[in-house]
Design a protein around this motif. Sequence first.
Motif, PDB file in Angstrom:
ATOM      1  N   PHE A 124      41.021  44.010  71.715  1.00 29.05           N
ATOM      2  CA  PHE A 124      41.801  42.771  71.735  1.00 29.05           C
ATOM      3  C   PHE A 124      41.212  41.756  70.763  1.00 29.05           C
ATOM      4  O   PHE A 124      40.006  41.533  70.716  1.00 29.05           O
ATOM      5  CB  PHE A 124      41.823  42.140  73.130  1.00 29.05           C
ATOM      6  CG  PHE A 124      42.586  40.839  73.156  1.00 29.05           C
ATOM      7  CD1 PHE A 124      43.947  40.827  73.378  1.00 29.05           C
ATOM      8  CD2 PHE A 124      41.949  39.627  72.905  1.00 29.05           C
ATOM      9  CE1 PHE A 124      44.668  39.641  73.368  1.00 29.05           C
ATOM     10  CE2 PHE A 124      42.660  38.430  72.884  1.00 29.05           C
ATOM     11  CZ  PHE A 124      44.026  38.445  73.119  1.00 29.05           C
ATOM     12  N   CYS A 153      46.185  44.869  77.559  1.00 34.74           N
ATOM     13  CA  CYS A 153      45.516  44.022  76.564  1.00 34.74           C
ATOM     14  C   CYS A 153      44.567  44.795  75.663  1.00 34.74           C
ATOM     15  O   CYS A 153      44.382  44.436  74.497  1.00 34.74           O
ATOM     16  CB  CYS A 153      44.785  42.865  77.242  1.00 34.74           C
ATOM     17  SG  CYS A 153      43.435  43.375  78.344  1.00 34.74           S
ATOM     18  N   LEU A 324      49.191  41.733  83.786  1.00 36.77           N
ATOM     19  CA  LEU A 324      48.236  41.948  82.700  1.00 36.77           C
ATOM     20  C   LEU A 324      47.231  42.988  83.162  1.00 36.77           C
ATOM     21  O   LEU A 324      46.761  42.951  84.299  1.00 36.77           O
ATOM     22  CB  LEU A 324      47.513  40.642  82.363  1.00 36.77           C
ATOM     23  CG  LEU A 324      46.377  40.713  81.339  1.00 36.77           C
ATOM     24  CD1 LEU A 324      46.927  41.025  79.952  1.00 36.77           C
ATOM     25  CD2 LEU A 324      45.585  39.408  81.319  1.00 36.77           C
ATOM     26  N   PRO A 341      42.446  37.423  77.049  1.00 34.21           N
ATOM     27  CA  PRO A 341      43.685  37.042  77.739  1.00 34.21           C
ATOM     28  C   PRO A 341      43.510  36.884  79.239  1.00 34.21           C
ATOM     29  O   PRO A 341      44.277  36.184  79.890  1.00 34.21           O
ATOM     30  CB  PRO A 341      44.651  38.186  77.403  1.00 34.21           C
ATOM     31  CG  PRO A 341      43.786  39.326  77.013  1.00 34.21           C
ATOM     32  CD  PRO A 341      42.588  38.715  76.365  1.00 34.21           C
TER      33      PRO A 341
END
Length: 352
Positions: A124, A153, A324, A341
């Motif tokens: 990421f 992610c 997520l 994130p």
Amino acid sequence: MKTAIVLFNLGGPDGPEAVKPFRVNLFSDKAIIRAPIFIRFWLSRLIAASSAKAAAANYELMGGKSPLLDLTQQQAKALEGELGDEVKTFIAMRYWHPFAKEAAQDVKAWNPDRILLLPLYPQFSTTTTGSSLTDWHEAAAAAGLAKPTTTLCCYFDDPDYVDSIAALVDRGIAEAKASLPPGVKLRLLFSAHGLPESIVTAGDPYQAQVEANTAAVMARLADKNVEHQVCYQSRATPQKWIGPSTIEAIEQAGRDQIAVLLVPIAFVSDHIETLVELDIENRELAAHHKVPGYFRATVPNADPAFIRALAGLTRRALAGTHGLCSHKNGRACGEKHKDCPWSRYRMGQNAA
């Protein structure tokens, strides 16, 4: 359930006339050039123009366009084959067609029950997956696309993904050693796209994930004695970038008189940074510095083991309960990485 898998990737020019607008789009991204919009507007055009001839010449070496879309389409088709009839893949490129707004319209027309956002970036970064996520959410809102959505992610040290990369590196090591004269040692250079140091300092987890990805691959290699180094390529702005650079690592290999196997650890598809920067420019650099052997490991592209790893990641992500997820289900990087994130996801939960 009808499931739409949206694959995120960088994109690339599809002809000579697209090289300039592609590069302007790239350097106009506020996730990359972190300056006020009026500065970014002029700076993006200045950077794109300053190396326009060199960029055009490099794309000519690949037939006048990037192969990235073709290769991503092959990956998408292979992934559909692994996942079955109720799954359809869509491609959302960040800086050239098909853009996220095109993909969002196509997803809406297909009318899935759920969506998985799957980056073709194992690690990421706010400059890659983060930028694509922002772009996608804006495009989906504009299209009126509202479906249950899961975001994967990162998957930088997922065991199946790492095994697929390690197998390619093992093959590269065997081929390199078979070509080298007796007594010449080999060094692995795990080369990832670089970032300005300021972005990492601000909390981007990319560098830490590249290093963890490398460590995981090294632990799975058949040759436990080969030495390695992490390095970073493709510097594009005047700021201080994370290092050492791939150029510096190759120059050091020349001084050490050791052969190198380049491992493009942050790339899962061939494009200008593997086919031109590594295969041509850096090979010439290695010859200039008398590196006794220069080799490159294959990137996954549509390698079956890599596609199976993506399919496994997809199944586990869709089986989870969070909007997520990482390959570890929860957060995969340390709390110090404020631009992970998961930090923003947690903030959103607290606000709710």
